[in-house]
Design a protein around this motif. Structure first.
Motif, mmCIF file in Angstrom:
data_model
loop_
_atom_site.group_PDB
_atom_site.id
_atom_site.type_symbol
_atom_site.label_atom_id
_atom_site.label_comp_id
_atom_site.label_asym_id
_atom_site.label_seq_id
_atom_site.Cartn_x
_atom_site.Cartn_y
_atom_site.Cartn_z
ATOM 1 N N ALA A 150 1.262 -0.843 0.302
ATOM 2 C CA ALA A 150 -0.574 -0.130 -0.335
ATOM 3 C C ALA A 150 1.147 1.005 -0.220
ATOM 4 C CB ALA A 150 -1.246 -0.292 1.331
ATOM 5 N N LYS A 151 2.153 1.122 0.851
ATOM 6 C CA LYS A 151 2.497 1.865 0.595
ATOM 7 C C LYS A 151 3.322 2.413 -0.393
ATOM 8 C CE LYS A 151 5.882 5.397 2.193
ATOM 9 N NZ LYS A 151 6.637 5.690 1.228
ATOM 10 N N ASP A 152 3.096 1.298 -0.993
ATOM 11 C CA ASP A 152 4.733 1.999 -2.194
ATOM 12 C C ASP A 152 3.647 2.036 -3.520
ATOM 13 O OD1 ASP A 152 6.865 0.085 -1.762
ATOM 14 O OD2 ASP A 152 5.783 -1.620 -1.954
ATOM 15 N N TYR A 153 2.222 1.865 -3.295
ATOM 16 C CA TYR A 153 1.147 2.743 -4.431
ATOM 17 C C TYR A 153 0.934 4.395 -4.555
ATOM 18 C CZ TYR A 153 -2.962 2.887 -7.494
ATOM 19 O OH TYR A 153 -2.969 3.786 -8.220
ATOM 20 N N HIS A 154 0.939 4.219 -2.863
ATOM 21 C CA HIS A 154 0.447 5.380 -2.635
ATOM 22 C C HIS A 154 2.127 6.645 -3.703
ATOM 23 C CE1 HIS A 154 2.323 9.266 0.098
ATOM 24 N NE2 HIS A 154 1.044 9.669 -0.038
ATOM 25 N N VAL B 166 12.744 1.296 -7.670
ATOM 26 C CA VAL B 166 12.452 -0.227 -6.542
ATOM 27 C C VAL B 166 11.420 -0.935 -7.347
ATOM 28 C CG1 VAL B 166 11.622 -0.491 -4.776
ATOM 29 C CG2 VAL B 166 12.435 1.283 -5.212
ATOM 30 N N ALA B 167 10.402 -0.509 -8.327
ATOM 31 C CA ALA B 167 9.938 -1.105 -9.007
ATOM 32 C C ALA B 167 10.375 -1.911 -10.080
ATOM 33 C CB ALA B 167 8.203 -0.649 -9.633
ATOM 34 N N ALA B 168 11.198 -1.303 -11.111
ATOM 35 C CA ALA B 168 11.915 -2.190 -11.785
ATOM 36 C C ALA B 168 12.945 -2.815 -11.314
ATOM 37 C CB ALA B 168 12.959 -0.683 -12.583
ATOM 38 N N TRP B 169 13.723 -2.567 -10.239
ATOM 39 C CA TRP B 169 14.657 -3.281 -9.261
ATOM 40 C C TRP B 169 13.702 -4.828 -9.063
ATOM 41 C CZ3 TRP B 169 14.817 -6.026 -5.057
ATOM 42 C CH2 TRP B 169 16.113 -6.529 -3.992
ATOM 43 N N ARG B 170 13.053 -4.580 -8.523
ATOM 44 C CA ARG B 170 12.015 -5.795 -8.298
ATOM 45 C C ARG B 170 12.019 -6.508 -9.669
ATOM 46 N NH1 ARG B 170 7.636 -3.009 -4.024
ATOM 47 N NH2 ARG B 170 9.407 -3.114 -1.857
ATOM 48 N N VAL B 171 11.427 -6.500 -10.513
ATOM 49 C CA VAL B 171 11.191 -7.059 -11.689
ATOM 50 C C VAL B 171 12.054 -7.947 -12.169
ATOM 51 C CG1 VAL B 171 10.522 -7.159 -14.269
ATOM 52 C CG2 VAL B 171 9.158 -6.201 -12.199
ATOM 53 N N SER B 172 13.510 -7.226 -11.797
ATOM 54 C CA SER B 172 14.709 -7.949 -12.450
ATOM 55 C C SER B 172 15.153 -8.799 -11.650
ATOM 56 C CB SER B 172 15.892 -6.671 -12.862
ATOM 57 O OG SER B 172 15.157 -5.401 -14.024
ATOM 58 N N ARG C 98 5.419 12.862 -10.861
ATOM 59 C CA ARG C 98 4.698 14.092 -9.644
ATOM 60 C C ARG C 98 6.007 14.766 -9.411
ATOM 61 N NH1 ARG C 98 2.626 18.316 -12.356
ATOM 62 N NH2 ARG C 98 1.466 18.772 -10.368
ATOM 63 N N THR C 99 6.048 13.262 -7.711
ATOM 64 C CA THR C 99 7.279 13.898 -7.453
ATOM 65 C C THR C 99 8.023 13.088 -7.609
ATOM 66 O OG1 THR C 99 5.611 11.594 -5.822
ATOM 67 C CG2 THR C 99 5.101 14.284 -5.937
ATOM 68 N N TRP C 100 9.579 13.492 -6.667
ATOM 69 C CA TRP C 100 10.489 11.946 -6.193
ATOM 70 C C TRP C 100 10.482 10.957 -5.694
ATOM 71 C CZ3 TRP C 100 14.812 12.848 -9.868
ATOM 72 C CH2 TRP C 100 14.575 14.988 -10.139
ATOM 73 N N ALA C 101 10.003 11.157 -4.456
ATOM 74 C CA ALA C 101 8.976 9.635 -3.646
ATOM 75 C C ALA C 101 8.463 9.284 -4.806
ATOM 76 C CB ALA C 101 8.575 10.115 -2.773
ATOM 77 N N GLY C 102 7.662 8.843 -6.380
ATOM 78 C CA GLY C 102 7.177 8.521 -6.542
ATOM 79 C C GLY C 102 8.145 8.002 -8.103
#
Length: 568
Positions: free
Chosen positions: A174-178, A195-201, A185-189
């Protein structure tokens, strides 16, 4: 009562406690019963375990649980009760609210005795009404840590899937989706995207089967059940309750492998069978006009089995005209897509058939639909502009990605270069839609919505755009414009068997049906017509499952006594 359901005849199997339903409440009750030294069996109607809990976001709203306390987020009992009193407005017995507050921490402490049960605080995901006395802007919701379901072994193929898993094995909390919702729009995004790309790899290399949300919670609970040696029978449908001469429930009749079986519950039977989400006859009989169509997101097996059998024994019912409502978009393939974060994005309005706003679009989903139903605004229309589509995800469509053609072909979405043309396509008055958008744009420029207060609550702002003066307000002015048809969906029904503070099912006169317990959406909601915060469905299900198992073991009142000593 059928002949099979009377108290005579031999039992095929005997346990101290028989639990019907393998969602969070049923599993929590089984773990509690085992801890108390009871023999216990879970029977599940479906071919997969996990119930609606597995399909959910997996949040748990239980104040003062161990995860929150470890982060220094303690609450006073008085503040929690005040918040719940204001929410439930006298519709829920005080004893039920007391039991929920007093036993909740102990329920989570017991569950967390298992090495598999690991959680984290979704900090900042506010209570749904943080402005009320006792509400918390930082939130009280926790969520299970991501889990590699390969550890389930043979049971992995029997776990109910959900929509939380992304392409190529991407997993997000849920935190990741936020953060990901603001990737444009944001640096956190942007960091979350990396991080998402790293998780896929990483997953491609390590071949992990990572799950999050409700699926992770159920997988972890299943591992705890396995360690405890608690049996869970799938494809086992309860067909009747068995009672003795005095009306006490002594067991159940099930159908398994095409044959009937009589299962004895020496200490009782716990019904955790969910609501009547997918029983059209019950929806038509109980739910309000506008909410009867089945756009429910609960488990397909939720057809009111426990409620109907309990009622046959004389059980009282309450809140049958309400549900855990959720605004939704129908996917062309038939699935129902919930709209949570989408209603907080800035450059949009939701309008009725008259082309007018009727509530705060970003409000908690139950409140949004209550206002929608009360005004008869079914369907309503989610109107956005081109910048909205470029910046934010919507209904599982990534920012800037084209809307699949099937959405247009089935009349789920319409597109036009002007608001006049859009109004014509969706059948609302063009002058009213133009006036609504013009007025909203004035509010957006001022950063304040005087009509409906959009953006005033910390809950509204959680999924908003932090780059703006008001995270939930921005002008709707960039063509082309889009209008999505919104359906009245639900996460499950709220009405069910009336229970006391021990989870015992009650008759209309207040007397107890001996041996019969209920939790989750099989029981009348302890939240009344409201919703305290993320996980206020799963939280009570766990707590009242725990309470039922302890009462069956003869341990009722221990938690309440400790709470009384603390208050003194």
């Amino acid at each position: 009562m059928s002949a099979a359901a009377d108290g005579s005849g031999a039992w095929d199997h005997e346990y101290d406690l028989v639990i019907v339903g393998s969602g969070g409440g049923g599993m929590a009750a089984a773990l509690t019963a085992h801890e108390e030294g009871l023999s216990v069996l879970i029977v599940e109607k479906g071919k997969k375990f996990g119930g609606s809990t597995a399909l959910s976001g997996g949040g748990i709203w239980i104040p003062n649980n161990p995860t929150l306390r470890a982060r220094g987020h303690d609450d006073t009992r008085a503040s929690i009760r005040r918040y719940l009193d204001l929410l439930t407005e006298g519709r829920v017995p005080a004893a039920r609210l007391d039991a929920y507050v007093d036993h909740g921490p102990a329920a989570m402490e017991l569950i967390c005795k298992s090495k598999w049960m690991q959680f984290f605080w979704t900090k900042g995901y506010a209570d749904y009404h943080p402005e009320l006395e006792g509400g918390r802007p930082l939130g009280r919701s926790i969520e299970a840590k991501p889990f590699d379901t390969r550890k389930l072994g043979e049971d992995e193929k029997y776990q109910r899937p959900n929509n939380m898993k992304g392409p190529l094995g991407l997993w997000i909390t849920a935190k990741d989706y936020h953060d990901l919702a603001m990737a444009k729009r944001t640096w956190a995004g942007r960091r979350a995207s990396m991080v998402a790309a790293w998780r896929v790899s990483s997953n491609l290399v390590r071949r992990r089967h990572m799950s999050t949300g409700g699926r992770a919670l159920v997988a972890r609970m299943r591992m705890a059940l396995k360690d405890a040696g608690i049996p869970l029978w799938l494809k086992t449908t309860m067909t009747d309750l068995v009672t003795g001469e005095d009306g006490t429930v002594t067991g159940i009749v099930v159908e398994r492998d095409g044959a009937p079986l009589r299962l004895r519950g020496r200490r009782g039977v716990l019904l955790a069978t969910g609501g009547f989400d997918h029983n059209q006859k019950m929806r038509d009989a109980y739910l309000p006009e506008g909410g009867r169509a089945d756009f429910a997101m609960g488990a397909r097996e939720n057809t009111g089995d426990g409620i109907r059998l309990g009622e046959r024994l004389g059980a009282a019912l309450d809140f049958m005209d309400d549900a855990w409502w959720m605004p939704a978009v129908r996917h062309p393939a038939g699935a129902v897509i919930p709209l949570v974060s989408e209603r907080a994005i800035p450059r949009m309005v939701i309008v009725s058939a008259e082309g007018k706003r009727f509530t705060n679009e970003a409000s908690p989903y139950v409140n949004f639909v209550h206002d929608q139903l009360e005004g008869g605004h079914v369907p309503c229309w989610f109107v956005m502009d081109a910048k909205t589509r470029a910046r934010y995800p919507f209904a599982q469509i990534l920012p800037g990605a084209p809307i699949p053609k099937a959405f247009y072909e089935q009349g789920i979405v319409f597109k036009a270069d002007t608001l006049d043309d859009l109004a014509k396509q969706i059948g609302v008055p063009a002058d009213a839609l133009n006036e609504t958008v013009a007025k909203f744009n004035e509010y957006a420029r001022a950063g304040k919505d005087p009509e409906f207060g959009r953006g005033d609550s910390a809950y509204d702002r959680y999924y908003g755009d932090p780059n703006l003066k008001n995270p939930n307000l921005d002008v709707v002015e960039s063509a082309p414009y889009y209008a999505f048809r919104l359906e009245v969906g639900d996460l499950g029904t709220k009405g069910g068997l009336v229970c006391d503070e021990h989870s015992r099912v009650l008759r209309a006169d207040g007397s107890v049906i001996g041996g019969l317990y209920a939790t989750g959406n099989t029981s009348a909601s302890v939240m009344g017509n409201e919703y305290a915060g993320p996980g206020a469905t799963i939280g009570p299900s766990i707590v009242f499952g725990y309470i039922a198992a302890r009462h069956a073991a003869g341990r009722a009142g221990v938690g309440a006594a400790a709470a009384e000593a603390e208050r003194a």
